[in-house]
Scaffold this motif. Structure first.
Motif, PDB file in Angstrom:
ATOM      1  N   ARG A 172      39.160   1.536  32.194  1.00  0.00           N
ATOM      2  CA  ARG A 172      39.240   2.801  32.924  1.00  0.00           C
ATOM      3  C   ARG A 172      38.861   2.539  34.385  1.00  0.00           C
ATOM      4  O   ARG A 172      37.688   2.510  34.747  1.00  0.00           O
ATOM      5  N   ASP A 173      39.889   2.355  35.206  1.00  0.00           N
ATOM      6  CA  ASP A 173      39.684   2.012  36.609  1.00  0.00           C
ATOM      7  C   ASP A 173      39.439   3.256  37.445  1.00  0.00           C
ATOM      8  O   ASP A 173      40.105   4.281  37.255  1.00  0.00           O
ATOM      9  N   ASN A 174      38.510   3.159  38.376  1.00  0.00           N
ATOM     10  CA  ASN A 174      38.374   4.205  39.378  1.00  0.00           C
ATOM     11  C   ASN A 174      39.559   4.094  40.338  1.00  0.00           C
ATOM     12  O   ASN A 174      40.430   3.227  40.182  1.00  0.00           O
ATOM     13  N   PHE A 175      39.611   4.951  41.327  1.00  0.00           N
ATOM     14  CA  PHE A 175      40.699   4.923  42.299  1.00  0.00           C
ATOM     15  C   PHE A 175      40.695   3.577  43.022  1.00  0.00           C
ATOM     16  O   PHE A 175      39.638   3.008  43.286  1.00  0.00           O
ATOM     17  N   TYR A 176      41.881   3.054  43.330  1.00  0.00           N
ATOM     18  CA  TYR A 176      41.967   1.754  43.994  1.00  0.00           C
ATOM     19  C   TYR A 176      41.419   1.825  45.413  1.00  0.00           C
ATOM     20  O   TYR A 176      41.927   2.588  46.256  1.00  0.00           O
ATOM     21  N   LEU A 177      40.434   0.998  45.691  1.00  0.00           N
ATOM     22  CA  LEU A 177      39.885   0.913  47.042  1.00  0.00           C
ATOM     23  C   LEU A 177      40.940   0.421  48.028  1.00  0.00           C
ATOM     24  O   LEU A 177      41.004   0.887  49.171  1.00  0.00           O
ATOM     25  N   ASP A 178      41.797  -0.500  47.567  1.00  0.00           N
ATOM     26  CA  ASP A 178      42.856  -1.036  48.427  1.00  0.00           C
ATOM     27  C   ASP A 178      43.799   0.077  48.899  1.00  0.00           C
ATOM     28  O   ASP A 178      44.328   0.017  50.013  1.00  0.00           O
ATOM     29  N   ALA A 179      44.035   1.079  48.041  1.00  0.00           N
ATOM     30  CA  ALA A 179      44.881   2.204  48.425  1.00  0.00           C
ATOM     31  C   ALA A 179      44.121   3.187  49.305  1.00  0.00           C
ATOM     32  O   ALA A 179      44.666   3.714  50.288  1.00  0.00           O
ATOM     33  N   LEU A 180      42.860   3.404  48.984  1.00  0.00           N
ATOM     34  CA  LEU A 180      42.061   4.385  49.723  1.00  0.00           C
ATOM     35  C   LEU A 180      41.974   4.044  51.205  1.00  0.00           C
ATOM     36  O   LEU A 180      42.043   4.929  52.060  1.00  0.00           O
ATOM     37  N   ALA A 221      33.939   6.323  43.804  1.00  0.00           N
ATOM     38  CA  ALA A 221      33.468   4.934  43.667  1.00  0.00           C
ATOM     39  C   ALA A 221      34.679   4.021  43.510  1.00  0.00           C
ATOM     40  O   ALA A 221      34.888   3.397  42.469  1.00  0.00           O
ATOM     41  N   ALA A 222      35.485   3.972  44.562  1.00  0.00           N
ATOM     42  CA  ALA A 222      36.761   3.247  44.506  1.00  0.00           C
ATOM     43  C   ALA A 222      36.533   1.768  44.215  1.00  0.00           C
ATOM     44  O   ALA A 222      35.559   1.166  44.685  1.00  0.00           O
ATOM     45  N   VAL A 223      37.471   1.184  43.467  1.00  0.00           N
ATOM     46  CA  VAL A 223      37.330  -0.186  42.981  1.00  0.00           C
ATOM     47  C   VAL A 223      38.431  -1.075  43.551  1.00  0.00           C
ATOM     48  O   VAL A 223      39.588  -0.656  43.666  1.00  0.00           O
ATOM     49  N   ALA A 224      38.071  -2.290  43.910  1.00  0.00           N
ATOM     50  CA  ALA A 224      39.044  -3.240  44.458  1.00  0.00           C
ATOM     51  C   ALA A 224      39.910  -3.815  43.342  1.00  0.00           C
ATOM     52  O   ALA A 224      39.408  -4.159  42.271  1.00  0.00           O
ATOM     53  N   ARG A 225      41.202  -3.937  43.615  1.00  0.00           N
ATOM     54  CA  ARG A 225      42.112  -4.501  42.607  1.00  0.00           C
ATOM     55  C   ARG A 225      41.675  -5.903  42.175  1.00  0.00           C
ATOM     56  O   ARG A 225      41.814  -6.267  41.013  1.00  0.00           O
ATOM     57  N   ARG A 226      41.144  -6.681  43.121  1.00  0.00           N
ATOM     58  CA  ARG A 226      40.765  -8.056  42.773  1.00  0.00           C
ATOM     59  C   ARG A 226      39.659  -8.069  41.730  1.00  0.00           C
ATOM     60  O   ARG A 226      39.585  -8.992  40.902  1.00  0.00           O
ATOM     61  N   ASP A 227      38.802  -7.060  41.725  1.00  0.00           N
ATOM     62  CA  ASP A 227      37.745  -6.984  40.712  1.00  0.00           C
ATOM     63  C   ASP A 227      38.323  -6.618  39.351  1.00  0.00           C
ATOM     64  O   ASP A 227      37.887  -7.146  38.322  1.00  0.00           O
ATOM     65  N   PRO A 233      29.107  -9.137  41.687  1.00  0.00           N
ATOM     66  CA  PRO A 233      29.020  -7.710  42.007  1.00  0.00           C
ATOM     67  C   PRO A 233      30.380  -7.144  42.403  1.00  0.00           C
ATOM     68  O   PRO A 233      31.259  -7.871  42.874  1.00  0.00           O
ATOM     69  N   ALA A 234      30.536  -5.861  42.199  1.00  0.00           N
ATOM     70  CA  ALA A 234      31.774  -5.195  42.600  1.00  0.00           C
ATOM     71  C   ALA A 234      31.908  -5.209  44.117  1.00  0.00           C
ATOM     72  O   ALA A 234      30.920  -5.204  44.855  1.00  0.00           O
ATOM     73  N   THR A 235      33.131  -5.232  44.585  1.00  0.00           N
ATOM     74  CA  THR A 235      33.430  -5.276  46.013  1.00  0.00           C
ATOM     75  C   THR A 235      33.331  -3.876  46.631  1.00  0.00           C
ATOM     76  O   THR A 235      33.970  -2.937  46.150  1.00  0.00           O
ATOM     77  N   GLY A 236      32.570  -3.745  47.674  1.00  0.00           N
ATOM     78  CA  GLY A 236      32.465  -2.479  48.384  1.00  0.00           C
ATOM     79  C   GLY A 236      33.450  -2.416  49.546  1.00  0.00           C
ATOM     80  O   GLY A 236      34.127  -3.394  49.866  1.00  0.00           O
ATOM     81  N   HIS A 267      36.610  -2.029  22.836  1.00  0.00           N
ATOM     82  CA  HIS A 267      35.746  -1.648  23.956  1.00  0.00           C
ATOM     83  C   HIS A 267      36.530  -0.869  25.021  1.00  0.00           C
ATOM     84  O   HIS A 267      37.697  -1.157  25.279  1.00  0.00           O
ATOM     85  N   THR A 268      35.840   0.070  25.627  1.00  0.00           N
ATOM     86  CA  THR A 268      36.356   0.771  26.808  1.00  0.00           C
ATOM     87  C   THR A 268      35.392   0.504  27.950  1.00  0.00           C
ATOM     88  O   THR A 268      34.191   0.768  27.829  1.00  0.00           O
ATOM     89  N   TYR A 269      35.916  -0.046  29.036  1.00  0.00           N
ATOM     90  CA  TYR A 269      35.092  -0.355  30.202  1.00  0.00           C
ATOM     91  C   TYR A 269      35.497   0.555  31.355  1.00  0.00           C
ATOM     92  O   TYR A 269      36.684   0.840  31.545  1.00  0.00           O
ATOM     93  N   THR A 270      34.513   0.977  32.128  1.00  0.00           N
ATOM     94  CA  THR A 270      34.774   1.793  33.311  1.00  0.00           C
ATOM     95  C   THR A 270      34.509   0.939  34.538  1.00  0.00           C
ATOM     96  O   THR A 270      33.365   0.513  34.775  1.00  0.00           O
ATOM     97  N   LEU A 271      35.550   0.659  35.306  1.00  0.00           N
ATOM     98  CA  LEU A 271      35.466  -0.278  36.427  1.00  0.00           C
ATOM     99  C   LEU A 271      35.427   0.493  37.743  1.00  0.00           C
ATOM    100  O   LEU A 271      36.357   1.238  38.067  1.00  0.00           O
ATOM    101  N   THR A 272      34.355   0.302  38.480  1.00  0.00           N
ATOM    102  CA  THR A 272      34.138   1.065  39.708  1.00  0.00           C
ATOM    103  C   THR A 272      33.646   0.158  40.827  1.00  0.00           C
ATOM    104  O   THR A 272      33.250  -0.984  40.605  1.00  0.00           O
ATOM    105  N   GLY A 273      33.643   0.714  42.022  1.00  0.00           N
ATOM    106  CA  GLY A 273      33.007   0.055  43.134  1.00  0.00           C
ATOM    107  C   GLY A 273      31.500   0.132  42.993  1.00  0.00           C
ATOM    108  O   GLY A 273      30.976   0.765  42.065  1.00  0.00           O
ATOM    109  N   PRO A 274      30.744  -0.475  43.940  1.00  0.00           N
ATOM    110  CA  PRO A 274      29.284  -0.511  43.835  1.00  0.00           C
ATOM    111  C   PRO A 274      28.595   0.793  44.228  1.00  0.00           C
ATOM    112  O   PRO A 274      27.409   0.978  43.951  1.00  0.00           O
TER     113      PRO A 274
END
Length: 283
Positions: free
Chosen positions: A139-147, A167-173, A271-274, A191-198
């Motif tokens: 479960r990805d948050n909004f793409y930071l690369d797009a934001l 909490a936008a997340v980088a595609r590379r992460d 760590p997640a990419t900010g 498993h369900t994982y929620t992937l977010t920025g830091p």
């Protein structure tokens, strides 16, 4: 004697996310099958074979997936038929004998999500869970690369997001997580994982970061919902697409993207990419 490696198939390898995962698997020495709509656009990678199929054509997808154990299923391009395409791909995978699907969903996917596209992901998740195929859901948050590309030519990010946070997340992460899972899929079944920025940030803070890193003055302009539809009317897109665009911002205002987890660090060890790190790496 060690167990044989799972036979992998990857969708979306012509795009940023699927392409990064396919490249990482090739670098790790894993064989894989790239499922693409056009063979000519598929990346040429060591150990990768190519099969042609699209989400909208279940019989050809079934043929393309024969002999595959684990499918990395990047969500289809946004369309009015997206859920039907997802369901068709899941059905094709089950019919072909695929035993595990890793699916890229969206944070907070629910039947009543403010963000209209998250409802599509919820419907897909429901079908996947009922399919009898093992699953892992990202479960990805909004793409930071797009934001960071939301500003228009005048340096304005506009939409009815208010002071909401994302909490936008980088595609590379996401790619790094998906690669780890595909290298040891059995450990992640169910498993369900929620992937977010830091951290969660406002769009005003996004604009401030862009100003610092690009040197181009950028600002956030809060719109009403009515103003948001009016300012996008000239694109002439279908109503479902317009709703998706506007609800991106109203979902931020509603707090749907204000979710921070440590899943990226726990799964990758990094760590997640900010936003500052992402923009610095792009300079």
């Amino acid at each position: 004697m060690s167990a044989p490696s799972a036979r992998l198939a990857i969708t979306g390898s012509t795009g940023a996310l699927g392409g990064a995962v396919a490249a990482a698997l090739a670098e790790a020495g894993r064989e894989q099958r790239l499922i693409v709509r056009s063979a000519g656009r598929a990346p040429r990678l060591e150990g990768a074979s190519i099969a042609t199929a699209s989400y909208g054509h279940t019989p050809e997808a079934k043929d393309a997936l024969r002999g595959i154990d684990v499918l990395f299923m990047v969500s289809a391009a946004e369309s009015a038929d997206r859920v039907a395409e997802h369901i068709g791909m899941i059905n094709a995978a089950a019919a072909a004998g695929v035993t595990h699907i890793v699916y890229t969903s969206f944070v907070g996917a629910a039947e009543d999500s403010v963000f209209t596209l998250a409802r599509d992901h919820w419907a897909t998740e429901q079908h996947l869970r009922a399919s009898g195929v093992n699953y892992t859901i990202l479960r990805d948050n909004f793409y930071l690369d797009a934001l960071v590309s939301f500003a228009d030519a005048n340096g304005v990010i506009r939409g009815p997001a208010g002071e909401g946070r994302v909490a936008a997340v980088a595609r590379r992460d996401i790619a790094a997580v998906a690669t780890r899972i595909l290298l040891d899929p059995a450990a992640h079944r169910g498993h369900t994982y929620t992937l977010t920025g830091p951290a969660s940030i406002t769009l005003a803070e996004v604009a401030e970061a862009l100003t610092r890193h690009t040197g181009t003055p950028t600002r956030f302009e809060n719109e009403t919902v009515e103003e948001a539809y009016a300012s996008r009317a000239h694109y002439g897109v279908p109503s479902w697409q317009e709703d998706a665009w506007v609800s991106t911002y109203t979902a931020i205002a509603a707090g749907e993207f204000d979710v921070v987890t440590d899943d990226i660090r726990l799964l990758t060890g990094e760590p997640a990419t900010g936003i500052e790190a992402l923009l610095t790496s792009a300079e």
